[in-house]
Write an enzyme that holds these catalytic residues in place. Sequence first.
Site, PDB file in Angstrom:
ATOM      1  N   ARG A   1       0.842  -1.198   0.000  1.00 21.25           N
ATOM      2  CA  ARG A   1       0.000   0.000   0.000  1.00 21.25           C
ATOM      3  C   ARG A   1       0.880   1.251   0.000  1.00 21.25           C
ATOM      4  NH1 ARG A   1      -4.927   1.969  -1.397  1.00 21.25           N
ATOM      5  NH2 ARG A   1      -6.075   2.989   0.283  1.00 21.25           N
TER       6      ARG A   1
ATOM      7  N   THR B   1      -9.173   0.174 -10.095  1.00 20.98           N
ATOM      8  CA  THR B   1      -8.616  -1.035  -9.480  1.00 20.98           C
ATOM      9  C   THR B   1      -8.776  -2.276 -10.355  1.00 20.98           C
ATOM     10  OG1 THR B   1      -9.067  -0.083  -7.300  1.00 20.98           O
ATOM     11  CG2 THR B   1      -8.595  -2.420  -7.349  1.00 20.98           C
TER      12      THR B   1
ATOM     13  N   GLU C   1      -6.257   3.945  -7.458  1.00 14.42           N
ATOM     14  CA  GLU C   1      -7.390   4.548  -6.747  1.00 14.42           C
ATOM     15  C   GLU C   1      -8.463   5.016  -7.701  1.00 14.42           C
ATOM     16  OE1 GLU C   1      -9.130   7.693  -5.170  1.00 14.42           O
ATOM     17  OE2 GLU C   1     -10.175   5.926  -4.472  1.00 14.42           O
TER      18      GLU C   1
ATOM     19  N   ASP D   1      -7.787   8.281  -0.141  1.00 12.82           N
ATOM     20  CA  ASP D   1      -8.457   7.235   0.633  1.00 12.82           C
ATOM     21  C   ASP D   1      -8.411   7.525   2.132  1.00 12.82           C
ATOM     22  OD1 ASP D   1      -9.530   5.612  -1.247  1.00 12.82           O
ATOM     23  OD2 ASP D   1      -8.037   4.028  -1.130  1.00 12.82           O
TER      24      ASP D   1
ATOM     25  N   SER E   1      -7.922   0.856   3.074  1.00 14.77           N
ATOM     26  CA  SER E   1      -8.421   0.369   1.789  1.00 14.77           C
ATOM     27  C   SER E   1      -9.424  -0.736   2.060  1.00 14.77           C
ATOM     28  CB  SER E   1      -7.265  -0.199   0.959  1.00 14.77           C
ATOM     29  OG  SER E   1      -7.743  -0.878  -0.187  1.00 14.77           O
ATOM     30  N   SER E   2     -10.351  -0.924   1.124  1.00 17.05           N
ATOM     31  CA  SER E   2     -11.225  -2.097   1.223  1.00 17.05           C
ATOM     32  C   SER E   2     -10.903  -3.109   0.126  1.00 17.05           C
ATOM     33  CB  SER E   2     -12.700  -1.690   1.182  1.00 17.05           C
ATOM     34  OG  SER E   2     -12.960  -0.828   0.108  1.00 17.05           O
TER      35      SER E   2
END
Length: 477
Positions: free
Chosen positions: A117, A408, A428, A448, A472-473
């Site tokens: 990340r 994504t 993103e 985010d 993040s999900s």
Amino acid sequence: MHLSQNLTSFALLSSLLLATGSALAQQATDAHAPEAASGMAEKSVVHAKTHMVAAANPLAAKAGLEILRKGGSAADALIAVQTVLGLVEPQSSGIGGGAFLVWYDAASGKLSTFDGRETAPAAATPKLFLDDKGEPFAFFDAVVGGRSVGTPGIVRLMEAVHEKAGKLSWADTLQPAIKLAQEGFSISPRLNALLGEDKGKLDRQPVARAYFYDQAGEPLATGTVLKNPDYAQTLTLIAEKGADGFYTGEVAEKIVAAVKAHEGNPGLLSLDDLSSYEVKEREAVCAPYRGLDVCGMGPPSSGALTVGQILGMVSHFDLAALGPEDPESWRIIGDATRLAFADRGRYMADADFVKMPDGLLNQDYLKDRSNLIRRPTALSADEVKAGTPPWDKAELRIDGLNLEQPSTSHFVIVDDQGNIASMTTSVESAFGSRQMAAGFILNNQLTDFSFSPEEDGQAVANRVEPGKRPRSSMSPT
């Protein structure tokens, strides 16, 4: 993972929850779906005997398959798939972005995860996305430009997993993308349409406009062969010097220059931010569901915790008896998802910076939460609130302001030894920050973070902090 991926994962998760059989569909290596009489592709379940690649673009899947057939591992193929995706699907992912990888080692039978990340620059403060009046920026005012760019993590992630499980040379894994960048690829209808939708944002930067649009300012037409010599040169440097060829030297200098040069919205990313970036190998987070362990990425991803919460709540309902055609099934799954996201918004963030409840996956807590949806109608908006999971030391938490947009990509690779790579990768928003450097798109992952760092004097868990990774999900599982 952002809005559109949330919906995608919701559909996949729902399919799992409602499945009555024991087997999940498998995507094979190079099998082709039959064409229906109408001309529409009819997708079918296909199986692979030795290895497989499932990716969002056939050129990327082909590159990964080429590496596997040369005797490469899933770690080797991962590099080929990602670097080709960054070329042919630049709106979604690339070496200017970040990723989460769930890795299964067949020899040991163990799962691990790699956190690639992006991180906030050392110079960032919690007020990064507040204007002079202390009000949050409008989303695209924050996105377009250098302010939203975090330190990219993809290249260090690729290097880390290659050191752990690679079989071919590092340079060999990058050759498919280098060759394709030099020879060119055809603009797809999807890319053409997305370029059209992004006029007014992506074409603000002269470099991006010259690459993606024609002299009249129109998106490059479907079928146009697009070459990217700058990207080929960048990958060649990475092939020669390893990840240091990205995080130091001329590529790093071009990234920082692009971030700082934006007129009106410059960013804070520095050469030190790039050179000091580290990938983190973390423990997988697992949750039980009807005799299975469902495992994925932990914080700073909310993926495995949120998926685990949804599974824990719906396990108290007989979804198989209801079946996929009953609206009650979808109401149960939908309300469980809403309650899980309420907890996500309040509690989940980068665990290296923020302490979280130890009971988010506590089965008693999730059973209590499931009782909220034991009713004939959907929860109202006012009823969807974060719960109070067990803590080992209670801390006050409040909800933050988060604005999420789609992009994504995701791919899965299985090699001949049975190693598995499940990786979700992103810049993103579509086309990230709309800034290009050295042949690739730079992310806007810093958006985010919560734009508002505090509410009523209390700090938001997912606020901006130096070196922190935005929540993040993305949910590789």
